[in-house]
Scaffold this motif. Structure first.
Motif, PDB file in Angstrom:
ATOM      1  N   UNK A   1       0.866  -1.186   0.000  1.00 42.17           N
ATOM      2  CA  UNK A   1       0.000   0.000   0.000  1.00 42.17           C
ATOM      3  C   UNK A   1       0.898   1.229   0.000  1.00 42.17           C
ATOM      4  N   UNK A   2       1.034   1.829  -1.176  1.00 41.56           N
ATOM      5  CA  UNK A   2       1.948   2.954  -1.318  1.00 41.56           C
ATOM      6  C   UNK A   2       1.457   4.198  -0.595  1.00 41.56           C
ATOM      7  N   UNK A   3       0.153   4.311  -0.382  1.00 43.19           N
ATOM      8  CA  UNK A   3      -0.404   5.490   0.284  1.00 43.19           C
ATOM      9  C   UNK A   3      -0.128   5.445   1.783  1.00 43.19           C
ATOM     10  N   UNK A   4      -0.410   4.302   2.392  1.00 37.61           N
ATOM     11  CA  UNK A   4      -0.161   4.171   3.834  1.00 37.61           C
ATOM     12  C   UNK A   4       1.274   3.750   4.144  1.00 37.61           C
ATOM     13  N   UNK A   5       2.056   3.441   3.071  1.00 33.87           N
ATOM     14  CA  UNK A   5       3.453   2.990   3.205  1.00 33.87           C
ATOM     15  C   UNK A   5       3.526   1.753   4.098  1.00 33.87           C
ATOM     16  N   UNK A   6       2.768   0.735   3.695  1.00 32.19           N
ATOM     17  CA  UNK A   6       2.758  -0.529   4.430  1.00 32.19           C
ATOM     18  C   UNK A   6       2.877  -1.699   3.458  1.00 32.19           C
ATOM     19  N   UNK A   7       3.361  -2.796   4.000  1.00 37.03           N
ATOM     20  CA  UNK A   7       3.458  -4.065   3.281  1.00 37.03           C
ATOM     21  C   UNK A   7       2.704  -5.107   4.101  1.00 37.03           C
ATOM     22  N   UNK A   8       1.846  -5.864   3.443  1.00 38.88           N
ATOM     23  CA  UNK A   8       1.128  -6.943   4.123  1.00 38.88           C
ATOM     24  C   UNK A   8       1.778  -8.267   3.751  1.00 38.88           C
TER      25      UNK A   8
ATOM     26  N   UNK B   1       8.968   7.031  -2.652  1.00 51.31           N
ATOM     27  CA  UNK B   1       9.447   6.234  -1.516  1.00 51.31           C
ATOM     28  C   UNK B   1       9.688   4.771  -1.875  1.00 51.31           C
ATOM     29  N   UNK B   2       9.535   4.431  -3.161  1.00 49.19           N
ATOM     30  CA  UNK B   2       9.691   3.039  -3.591  1.00 49.19           C
ATOM     31  C   UNK B   2      10.716   2.967  -4.715  1.00 49.19           C
ATOM     32  N   UNK B   3      11.586   1.965  -4.624  1.00 49.32           N
ATOM     33  CA  UNK B   3      12.674   1.771  -5.581  1.00 49.32           C
ATOM     34  C   UNK B   3      12.571   0.353  -6.151  1.00 49.32           C
ATOM     35  N   UNK B   4      13.271   0.104  -7.224  1.00 46.85           N
ATOM     36  CA  UNK B   4      13.300  -1.240  -7.803  1.00 46.85           C
ATOM     37  C   UNK B   4      14.685  -1.508  -8.371  1.00 46.85           C
ATOM     38  N   UNK B   5      15.091  -2.786  -8.360  1.00 51.86           N
ATOM     39  CA  UNK B   5      16.405  -3.171  -8.884  1.00 51.86           C
ATOM     40  C   UNK B   5      16.358  -4.614  -9.352  1.00 51.86           C
ATOM     41  N   UNK B   6      17.225  -4.924 -10.312  1.00 52.90           N
ATOM     42  CA  UNK B   6      17.346  -6.297 -10.785  1.00 52.90           C
ATOM     43  C   UNK B   6      16.441  -6.604 -11.964  1.00 52.90           C
ATOM     44  N   UNK B   7      16.145  -7.892 -12.135  1.00 48.47           N
ATOM     45  CA  UNK B   7      15.384  -8.368 -13.299  1.00 48.47           C
ATOM     46  C   UNK B   7      14.026  -7.700 -13.448  1.00 48.47           C
ATOM     47  N   UNK B   8      13.430  -7.278 -12.341  1.00 48.69           N
ATOM     48  CA  UNK B   8      12.073  -6.730 -12.394  1.00 48.69           C
ATOM     49  C   UNK B   8      12.040  -5.275 -12.833  1.00 48.69           C
ATOM     50  N   UNK B   9      13.188  -4.617 -12.892  1.00 46.67           N
ATOM     51  CA  UNK B   9      13.232  -3.167 -13.113  1.00 46.67           C
ATOM     52  C   UNK B   9      13.491  -2.826 -14.571  1.00 46.67           C
ATOM     53  N   UNK B  10      12.732  -1.855 -15.071  1.00 48.46           N
ATOM     54  CA  UNK B  10      12.933  -1.299 -16.409  1.00 48.46           C
ATOM     55  C   UNK B  10      13.592   0.064 -16.246  1.00 48.46           C
ATOM     56  N   UNK B  11      14.746   0.254 -16.881  1.00 47.28           N
ATOM     57  CA  UNK B  11      15.524   1.462 -16.625  1.00 47.28           C
ATOM     58  C   UNK B  11      15.876   2.184 -17.918  1.00 47.28           C
ATOM     59  N   UNK B  12      16.142   3.492 -17.835  1.00 45.49           N
ATOM     60  CA  UNK B  12      16.519   4.252 -19.035  1.00 45.49           C
ATOM     61  C   UNK B  12      17.876   3.799 -19.560  1.00 45.49           C
TER      62      UNK B  12
ATOM     63  N   UNK C   1      16.754   6.897 -13.678  1.00 46.20           N
ATOM     64  CA  UNK C   1      18.159   6.467 -13.735  1.00 46.20           C
ATOM     65  C   UNK C   1      18.756   6.192 -12.359  1.00 46.20           C
ATOM     66  N   UNK C   2      18.037   6.557 -11.299  1.00 44.18           N
ATOM     67  CA  UNK C   2      18.528   6.274  -9.944  1.00 44.18           C
ATOM     68  C   UNK C   2      17.893   5.017  -9.354  1.00 44.18           C
ATOM     69  N   UNK C   3      16.946   4.421 -10.074  1.00 41.66           N
ATOM     70  CA  UNK C   3      16.242   3.260  -9.562  1.00 41.66           C
ATOM     71  C   UNK C   3      14.947   3.588  -8.851  1.00 41.66           C
ATOM     72  N   UNK C   4      14.604   4.875  -8.803  1.00 39.05           N
ATOM     73  CA  UNK C   4      13.366   5.282  -8.138  1.00 39.05           C
ATOM     74  C   UNK C   4      12.176   5.032  -9.068  1.00 39.05           C
ATOM     75  N   UNK C   5      11.075   4.539  -8.493  1.00 38.91           N
ATOM     76  CA  UNK C   5       9.866   4.273  -9.268  1.00 38.91           C
ATOM     77  C   UNK C   5       9.011   5.529  -9.345  1.00 38.91           C
TER      78      UNK C   5
END
Length: 402
Positions: free
Chosen positions: A84-91, A269-280, A261-265
């Motif tokens: 939940x990106x709004x409440x900044x929580x992970x279930x 407050x959320x970033x991604x890296x590795x196989x799942x990330x699409x980058x410039x 280009x920094x890995x920020x989505x």
């Protein structure tokens, strides 16, 4: 105290949390993984581990004590239900965890055969996780009949292991040649010959119509109407990026989780890296499925989660091991219009140099580490050697760097 959560406990996730601590992050870190295993290497699964040449514990990237010593909380065997990106929580497993910053390193997952053509049958395997390989390993018996669906690197690596174990192996590729999506015909020809010399039957331009059997696979029917009996099947028809959680959370998706280009989505407050990330990359976007990218991008993301604002510039390289051949790839060959073949010092030593409009794009080097290293350095420096010099065996490749 700040709490950073990393979802995905593979190579990228493990590298990211280690970098956070090594660079001085003092807050809480939680690494969440859907598998019960501590983070481990995936490349050896379809090679040394499947051959029985690597012990299970050697797969682990770090011992469990490493995470304990750095006060990194591991939540393993715990698939994340939602972000939940709004409440900044992970279930996760019914529990809600709050984060200050979140990184998604969920990798990719193999495509599966539809149930309508038998993908749900027992003894139909994929090569992704430790559990996958443990499940298929007992079937690698001498003279067992194996069908491999897909002529990419995963399929070819599995075929090499099977042949070394004495398994009667058939590999089918629906396209007109193996490796057609990732390599030039010259590289396809090289590996086709290598596999044929080890008894693997490669059938190109042949699709799978359906698998035969009621509860477990007994054979296959092909697109040409023929049928054959098989004892088990391995499916290697590509992967999909692990972006479902991100998409459900409302993040932008573009062949993976879209990052800057920094890995920020699209969420600050959320970033991604590795196989799942699409980058410039060079005016477009790429998604890289490789261990080097997983490590390097994750480490840059870790720094940026702490405020560094460093751009990630990938240094693109890959590898594959088949029989006694080590393939090393530098660069991306997309859009090539010319391939120069350079014979190495031994019969199976060779390098293929990809050009587009006279510019060097990539190098495939088979048992030729010198060609690989020189090609890699040239590509990273943006330099292009004369194709005539590459094809001339009297050329000292090392001199091309000066």
């Amino acid at each position: 105290m700040s709490h950073f959560i990393v979802v995905g406990a593979g190579q990228a996730g493990a590298s990211l949390v280690a970098k956070l601590r090594n660079d001085g992050f003092q807050g809480d870190i939680t690494l969440i993984g859907s598998e019960a295993e501590i983070p481990y290497q995936r490349p050896p699964l379809s090679k040394a581990y499947l051959l029985g040449e690597m012990a299970r514990e050697r797969l682990h990237l770090r011992p469990e004590s490493f995470y304990q010593d750095l006060k990194i909380t591991l939540r393993l065997g715990a698939p994340v239900d939602a972000i939940d990106a709004i409440s900044k929580t992970v279930t996760v497993t019914g529990e809600t965890l709050s984060y200050d910053k979140l990184a998604i390193t969920t990798g990719s997952s193999p495509r599966v055969l539809p149930a309508a053509i038998g993908g749900q049958l027992r003894k139909v395997f994929r090569v992704r996780s430790l559990a996958d390989v443990d499940a298929m390993a007992p079937h690698f018996r001498k003279d067992a009949r194996l069908l491999i669906v897909g002529g990419g690197y995963i399929g070819l690596e599995a075929a090499a292991v099977a042949a070394k174990r004495g398994v009667d192996t058939t590999l089918i590729e629906s396209a007109d040649r193996i490796l057609c999506r990732v390599a030039a015909p010259e590289t396809s020809d090289y590996f086709r010959a290598i596999h044929a010399s080890h008894g693997v039957k490669i059938r190109e331009g042949l699709g799978l119509e359906r698998l035969l059997g009621t509860t477990e696979v007994t054979g296959a029917e092909f697109s040409d109407g023929t049928q054959e009996a098989f004892d088990f099947v391995i499916v290697g028809i590509g992967v999909n990026p692990g972006n479902l959680l991100a998409e459900t959370a409302g993040l932008e998706i573009e062949n993976g989780i879209k990052t800057d280009s920094t890995g920020q989505t699209s969420d600050p407050n959320i970033w991604a890296a590795g196989d799942c990330a699409s980058l410039p990359y060079k005016g477009g976007r790429i998604r890289l499925e490789s261990v080097p990218n997983a490590i390097d991008m994750a480490e840059v993301v870790a720094r940026n989660m702490m405020g560094a604002q460093v751009e990630y510039v990938p240094k693109i390289w890959f590898w594959s091991d088949q029989y006694n051949v080590k393939l090393q790839i530098a660069g991306l060959n997309t859009g090539y219009d010319r391939v120069i073949v350079r014979q190495g010092e031994t019969e199976i030593s060779q390098s293929h140099w990809y050009y587009q409009n006279g510019t060097l794009l990539a190098v495939d080097a088979m048992n030729d580490p010198r060609a690989y290293m020189i090609g890699k350095r040239l590509i990273e420096a943006g330099r292009t050697p004369d194709p005539a010099a590459i094809s001339d065996l009297s050329t000292n490749l090392k001199a091309l760097l000066s």
